[in-house]
Design a protein around this motif. Structure first.
Motif, PDB file in Angstrom:
ATOM      1  N   TRP A   1      23.567  56.061  28.065  1.00 41.15           N
ATOM      2  CA  TRP A   1      24.509  56.087  26.939  1.00 41.15           C
ATOM      3  C   TRP A   1      25.883  56.600  27.369  1.00 41.15           C
TER       4      TRP A   1
ATOM      5  N   THR B   1      18.068  57.926  29.505  1.00 41.12           N
ATOM      6  CA  THR B   1      18.673  57.582  28.211  1.00 41.12           C
ATOM      7  C   THR B   1      20.040  58.242  28.083  1.00 41.12           C
TER       8      THR B   1
ATOM      9  N   THR C   1      17.085  51.955  15.069  1.00 42.38           N
ATOM     10  CA  THR C   1      16.049  52.460  15.945  1.00 42.38           C
ATOM     11  C   THR C   1      15.984  51.557  17.160  1.00 42.38           C
ATOM     12  N   GLU C   2      15.537  52.142  18.254  1.00 43.62           N
ATOM     13  CA  GLU C   2      15.432  51.405  19.503  1.00 43.62           C
ATOM     14  C   GLU C   2      14.074  51.712  20.138  1.00 43.62           C
ATOM     15  N   ARG C   3      13.396  50.662  20.539  1.00 43.92           N
ATOM     16  CA  ARG C   3      12.099  50.779  21.212  1.00 43.92           C
ATOM     17  C   ARG C   3      12.262  50.186  22.598  1.00 43.92           C
ATOM     18  N   VAL C   4      11.972  50.976  23.638  1.00 46.92           N
ATOM     19  CA  VAL C   4      12.121  50.515  25.025  1.00 46.92           C
ATOM     20  C   VAL C   4      10.733  50.443  25.651  1.00 46.92           C
TER      21      VAL C   4
ATOM     22  N   TYR D   1      18.116  47.413  12.841  1.00 44.33           N
ATOM     23  CA  TYR D   1      19.233  48.014  12.102  1.00 44.33           C
ATOM     24  C   TYR D   1      18.772  48.471  10.725  1.00 44.33           C
TER      25      TYR D   1
ATOM     26  N   VAL E   1      14.166  45.887  25.120  1.00 44.98           N
ATOM     27  CA  VAL E   1      14.707  46.792  24.110  1.00 44.98           C
ATOM     28  C   VAL E   1      14.728  46.052  22.777  1.00 44.98           C
ATOM     29  N   GLU E   2      14.079  46.641  21.788  1.00 48.52           N
ATOM     30  CA  GLU E   2      14.067  46.103  20.436  1.00 48.52           C
ATOM     31  C   GLU E   2      14.863  47.057  19.556  1.00 48.52           C
ATOM     32  N   THR E   3      15.919  46.537  18.943  1.00 48.24           N
ATOM     33  CA  THR E   3      16.800  47.335  18.095  1.00 48.24           C
ATOM     34  C   THR E   3      16.674  46.840  16.664  1.00 48.24           C
TER      35      THR E   3
END
Length: 159
Positions: A138, A134, A88-91, A76, A72-74
């Motif tokens: 959450w 998802t 944003t979040e890339r999974v 800000y 997971v790349e977040t």
């Protein structure tokens, strides 16, 4: 096999028995997120990078304990302490993109509690199961955040 692209907007609201500053601090601290950020005790998060600032990037692996297959790349985009986070979040797993999301976290303090609203605008590259994962992830994580804040307050005040 072609990928099935799906979209959804997930909105989750929680009332947390803590100040907005306490909620924000739990979000900011990667040690806290390792505790409350997983949907269940069977799952884990391991941070590889942590740069909690506008323009900063967090990178973590997550999944079942012993099998942290998801990356997971977040990134800000806006941070307004203690009221707002926009990221944003890339999974992904391996070289396969699973989903990308725009996430807004709004915190509004009222009467010794915080109204938390999380909006996840998600695009799944692998069908509806990822959307449901998802949503469920959450929802479970925010329940765990509430429990984390309650435990922190008990420890702080010796109750």
């Amino acid at each position: 096999m072609g990928q099935t692209v799906e979209h959804d907007t997930i909105i989750i609201r929680e009332k947390l028995g803590a100040s907005a500053e306490e909620v924000f601090a739990a979000w900011e601290d990667p040690k806290a997120r390792v505790v409350w950020g997983v949907p269940s005790d069977d799952e884990a998060i391991a941070f590889l990078e942590n740069d909690f600032r506008v323009g900063g990037l967090d990178v973590h692996q997550c999944g079942q304990k012993g099998d942290l297959r998801f990356r997971v790349e977040t990134r800000y985009h806006d941070i307004r302490r203690p009221d707002l986070l926009l990221f944003t979040e890339r999974v992904s797993t391996g070289d396969m993109l699973l989903s990308a999301s725009l996430i807004t976290v709004a915190m509004k303090e009222q009467d010794n509690a915080t109204e938390l609203s999380v909006t996840v605008q998600v695009t799944s590259m692998v069908g509806m199961d990822m959307i449901e994962a998802t949503r469920g992830g959450w929802q479970a994580s925010l329940v765990r955040l509430s429990g984390y804040l309650e435990r922190s307050q008990r420890e702080q005040f010796g109750a």
